[in-house]
Design a protein around this motif. Sequence first.
Motif, PDB file in Angstrom:
ATOM      1  N   ALA A 285     -36.433  21.269 -32.483  1.00 16.62           N
ATOM      2  CA  ALA A 285     -35.097  20.879 -32.932  1.00 16.62           C
ATOM      3  C   ALA A 285     -34.045  21.896 -32.499  1.00 16.62           C
ATOM      4  O   ALA A 285     -32.864  21.559 -32.392  1.00 16.62           O
ATOM      5  N   ALA A 286     -34.467  23.136 -32.244  1.00 18.42           N
ATOM      6  CA  ALA A 286     -33.543  24.197 -31.842  1.00 18.42           C
ATOM      7  C   ALA A 286     -34.329  25.246 -31.088  1.00 18.42           C
ATOM      8  O   ALA A 286     -35.559  25.317 -31.186  1.00 18.42           O
ATOM      9  N   ALA A 287     -33.630  26.077 -30.350  1.00 22.64           N
ATOM     10  CA  ALA A 287     -34.289  27.161 -29.620  1.00 22.64           C
ATOM     11  C   ALA A 287     -34.831  28.181 -30.615  1.00 22.64           C
ATOM     12  O   ALA A 287     -34.147  28.551 -31.575  1.00 22.64           O
TER      13      ALA A 287
ATOM     14  N   PRO B 231     -52.256  24.803 -25.148  1.00 21.03           N
ATOM     15  CA  PRO B 231     -52.250  23.454 -24.574  1.00 21.03           C
ATOM     16  C   PRO B 231     -50.933  22.720 -24.780  1.00 21.03           C
ATOM     17  O   PRO B 231     -50.887  21.488 -24.765  1.00 21.03           O
ATOM     18  N   THR B 232     -49.854  23.475 -24.976  1.00 20.60           N
ATOM     19  CA  THR B 232     -48.584  22.888 -25.406  1.00 20.60           C
ATOM     20  C   THR B 232     -47.523  22.988 -24.317  1.00 20.60           C
ATOM     21  O   THR B 232     -47.380  24.014 -23.665  1.00 20.60           O
ATOM     22  N   ARG B 233     -46.774  21.893 -24.154  1.00 18.64           N
ATOM     23  CA  ARG B 233     -45.539  21.906 -23.381  1.00 18.64           C
ATOM     24  C   ARG B 233     -44.395  21.803 -24.384  1.00 18.64           C
ATOM     25  O   ARG B 233     -44.260  20.791 -25.078  1.00 18.64           O
ATOM     26  N   LEU B 234     -43.596  22.851 -24.481  1.00 14.65           N
ATOM     27  CA  LEU B 234     -42.470  22.834 -25.413  1.00 14.65           C
ATOM     28  C   LEU B 234     -41.297  22.102 -24.783  1.00 14.65           C
ATOM     29  O   LEU B 234     -40.973  22.312 -23.605  1.00 14.65           O
ATOM     30  N   VAL B 235     -40.657  21.250 -25.565  1.00 12.74           N
ATOM     31  CA  VAL B 235     -39.544  20.438 -25.087  1.00 12.74           C
ATOM     32  C   VAL B 235     -38.354  20.662 -26.019  1.00 12.74           C
ATOM     33  O   VAL B 235     -38.480  20.522 -27.242  1.00 12.74           O
ATOM     34  N   LEU B 236     -37.221  21.023 -25.433  1.00 18.39           N
ATOM     35  CA  LEU B 236     -35.998  21.224 -26.217  1.00 18.39           C
ATOM     36  C   LEU B 236     -34.909  20.325 -25.636  1.00 18.39           C
ATOM     37  O   LEU B 236     -34.309  20.658 -24.601  1.00 18.39           O
ATOM     38  N   PRO B 237     -34.638  19.190 -26.257  1.00 13.28           N
ATOM     39  CA  PRO B 237     -33.618  18.274 -25.721  1.00 13.28           C
ATOM     40  C   PRO B 237     -32.218  18.642 -26.208  1.00 13.28           C
ATOM     41  O   PRO B 237     -32.040  19.450 -27.122  1.00 13.28           O
ATOM     42  N   GLY B 238     -31.222  18.016 -25.568  1.00 13.37           N
ATOM     43  CA  GLY B 238     -29.844  18.121 -26.045  1.00 13.37           C
ATOM     44  C   GLY B 238     -29.251  19.506 -25.985  1.00 13.37           C
ATOM     45  O   GLY B 238     -28.453  19.883 -26.857  1.00 13.37           O
TER      46      GLY B 238
END
Length: 307
Positions: A15-17, A46-53
């Motif tokens: 949800a936020a950096a 095993p994680t790809r972190l995704v930060l949208p917007g």
Amino acid sequence: MADRPMRPLRNETLAAAPALAPLLTRGALLSPFKRPRAADDTDLPPTRLVLPGVRIDLAKLAGYERVCGYGVGADALPVTYPHVLGFPLAMRLMSERAFPLPLLGLVHTSVEIVQREGLPATGEYELQAYVEGLVPHRRGTEATLVTEARAGGRLVWESRSTYLARHRTSQGTRSAQSTGSTPHSAQSARPSRPHQPPQPLPAIAEWRLGGDLGRRYGAASGDRNPIHLHPVTARLFGFRRPIAHGMWTVARCLAEHGVPEGAYVKAEFRAPVLLPGVVTYAAKGGAFELRGGGERVHVRGEVRTLA
């Protein structure tokens, strides 16, 4: 950039950096319990972190531009700025229990960037980060972390950074920084043709770096690693004086060199820059380097226009 076979990764949307200070603390506390060993991709997060917007804070961007020597207020982001935006994601991955290398003592050895188009400072981006893999190094094991930026679903920027954890290996004990070797260079031994170091590039400018440079760049980038901040904290990690951030050195060189909108950039960090100090920026064609006293090369890199 050369593609590697992808490990299965699960996306985790943020949800936020993440805040960098707690990540550095967690990584430091876990470091004594990690034992660097030979490369093994099976133990990676095993994680790809995704930060949208993601929107750019223009005040923070201006501070970064000033400390790195870029013109303030340009329409497009500096080519190195997405690294700053994605660094908290990379730090979260490297500070996790599942990351096999200790965060303390990791050495940033290279960065490779592909920018496919100019990135507007007023744009909105989705950032992704993951650990691509581990590779053996003559001084230990290197982890490669990938950061990507997308706009409107298009991949517009990506980078690969390598970080070295030193430990005993069967390949020898000479330091990559002291020998100038790189993680992916394999020079064959040819007795009849001894290795000749590259000729120094023509000097363009001399820069006097203040003792507070690490603190100023840390404030602009959020990277407040103690080795960059004060002599006392730097000595705790084996440096007699604070050292400049590797990403500051490459950003300052690129600000001087200039980068096209569609570009490939690679930089290798050869030796730390002690603060305060005097360095020489040198360049010819697409090649650049940052040298210290005695022609010691701190950074060597190249810029190419994407076809």
